[in-house]
Design a protein around this motif. Structure first.
Motif, short mmCIF file in Angstrom:
data_model
loop_
_atom_site.label_atom_id
_atom_site.label_comp_id
_atom_site.label_asym_id
_atom_site.label_seq_id
_atom_site.Cartn_x
_atom_site.Cartn_y
_atom_site.Cartn_z
N CYS A 162 0.97 -0.89 -0.07
CA CYS A 162 -0.33 0.35 -0.61
C CYS A 162 1.04 1.48 0.21
CB CYS A 162 -0.85 0.12 0.70
SG CYS A 162 -2.59 -0.86 0.74
N GLU A 166 0.97 4.07 -2.93
CA GLU A 166 0.71 5.28 -2.50
C GLU A 166 1.14 6.39 -3.65
OE1 GLU A 166 0.01 8.20 1.34
OE2 GLU A 166 0.68 6.26 1.86
N ARG A 171 -4.88 2.38 -5.39
CA ARG A 171 -4.99 2.05 -4.91
C ARG A 171 -5.69 0.42 -5.22
NH1 ARG A 171 -11.69 4.03 -4.64
NH2 ARG A 171 -10.84 3.94 -6.94
N ARG A 198 -4.65 0.70 6.23
CA ARG A 198 -4.15 1.81 5.33
C ARG A 198 -5.40 1.94 3.89
NH1 ARG A 198 -0.48 1.56 7.86
NH2 ARG A 198 2.44 0.84 7.47
N ASN A 200 -5.81 3.51 0.99
CA ASN A 200 -5.67 2.69 -0.56
C ASN A 200 -5.60 1.68 -0.25
OD1 ASN A 200 -2.78 2.56 0.89
ND2 ASN A 200 -1.99 3.09 -1.28
#
Length: 348
Positions: A162, A166, A171, A198, A200
């Protein structure tokens, strides 16, 4: 009243690869799948795009800029766009998310390469979202040897992935499929997502796979439907589906329309997983247009509008079936029915 034009309707490319090759039926080329997708039409409605598996058999994840541009031109010429990508996190290029340190490193590296590919597609204007599908690339049997420790490892690997995603504005959607350890039941899947923690990461719901969450395959303790359940009892089935979706819908960022006959099927790493059926299969247990609403609407019946497209997923159909244009027309018809029931209109 104007017809619904959202969510957009996508076809998947990975059914041309999954379960094919290596002694099985030949792989179906990306060109063939694109042609069938672009040619399908139902009452003037066509597919809007494709979701793309980053498999070497179709497109190299480390493709050059020229190769990517050729892909963009090919898809764009057919009046299609690209949506969700699939990161091939498995062996040999990747590794188990709960494996040894080197395997976990390779897993994250595959996500990095997939994110780089996806970012390029977005910058070229052909890609309409920023979701990349992953799974744990880990077997259920291995996970069961130490559930607590293995779930922690999967969550750690997903967090690292993740963080990488990012940096590319991407995502990650964790696929709810019963063949993957740490993702093989609704309760375990929910625990994994909560451990990752997280912003995302989300859940990818596939109607064929999530149906099996209700039946407790690979996790009998998490079964939702009663053991004496009969498929003719739609009331009980829908109550179970409502319970399941209440838990996972808030996490859902990617959605696959599909059909399932209530049994498991698979080959290779996809052993004992959801048996995708054709949309028109009389043995299918889902009322596709109705049951999709449990995922696309909240508990009050309001549209969530959580994603701008939905995708048909139908893996491991015989090549003779997948090469018929009628197959894709029937699939598109089911997708249109879902949008008519649970879609919306927006000016473009």
């Amino acid at each position: 009243m104007k017809k619904n034009n959202f969510p957009k309707l996508h076809n998947a490319t990975w059914p041309g690869v999954v379960g094919k090759g290596e002694g099985a039926e030949p792989i179906i080329s990306l060109d063939t799948l694109l042609e069938r997708t672009a040619t399908a039409v139902v009452d003037g409605v066509k597919f809007d795009g494709i979701d793309l598996g980053l498999f070497d058999e179709h497109i190299r994840m480390d493709a050059s800029d020229d190769e990517i541009k050729q892909l963009v031109d090919k898809v764009g010429t057919l009046d299609l766009v690209i949506g969700t990508l699939v990161a091939p996190v498995w062996h040999p290029s990747g590794g188990a998310a709960m494996g040894y340190a080197e395997e976990r490193r390779r897993f994250v590296d595959v996500v990095r390469r997939a994110c780089r590919f996806g970012e390029k597609l977005r910058k070229l204007g052909i890609r309409t979202n920023n979701v990349i599908r992953i799974d744990s690339a880990s077997s259920v049997n291995e996970w069961l040897k130490n559930p607590v420790a293995n779930s922690k490892l999967i969550a750690q690997t997903f967090r690292e992935a993740c963080d990488v995603a990012e940096g590319f504005g991407e995502r990650l959607a964790a696929e709810g499929e019963i063949c993957w350890g740490g993702m093989h039941s609704w309760r375990v899947m929910l625990d994994t997502l909560e451990q990752v923690n997280r912003p995302n990461i989300g859940f990818q719901a596939d109607m064929a796979h999530t149906l099996l969450y209700l039946l407790g395959y690979n996790s009998p303790e998490d079964r939702i439907l009663p053991t004496d359940f009969e498929w003719s009892d739609r009331g009980t089935f829908q109550a179970g589906l409502r319970e399941l979706t209440e838990q996972l819908r808030p996490w859902t960022i990617d959605f696959h329309v599909a059909q399932n006959d209530g049994t498991v099927f698979g080959s290779g790493s996809h052993d004992k997983t959801g048996r995708h059926c054709l949309a028109s299969d009389p043995n299918g247990k889902l009322d596709i247009a109705t049951d999709a609403g449990f995922w696309l609407r909240d508990s009050h019946g309001e549209l969530t509008k959580a994603f701008n497209h939905i995708c048909w997923d139908g893996c491991m159909f015989p090549n003779t079936v997948m090469e018929k244009q009628d197959t894709w027309d029937d699939i598109l018809r089911a997708m249109v029915q879902v949008r008519e029931r649970h879609g919306w209109y927006a000016a473009e």
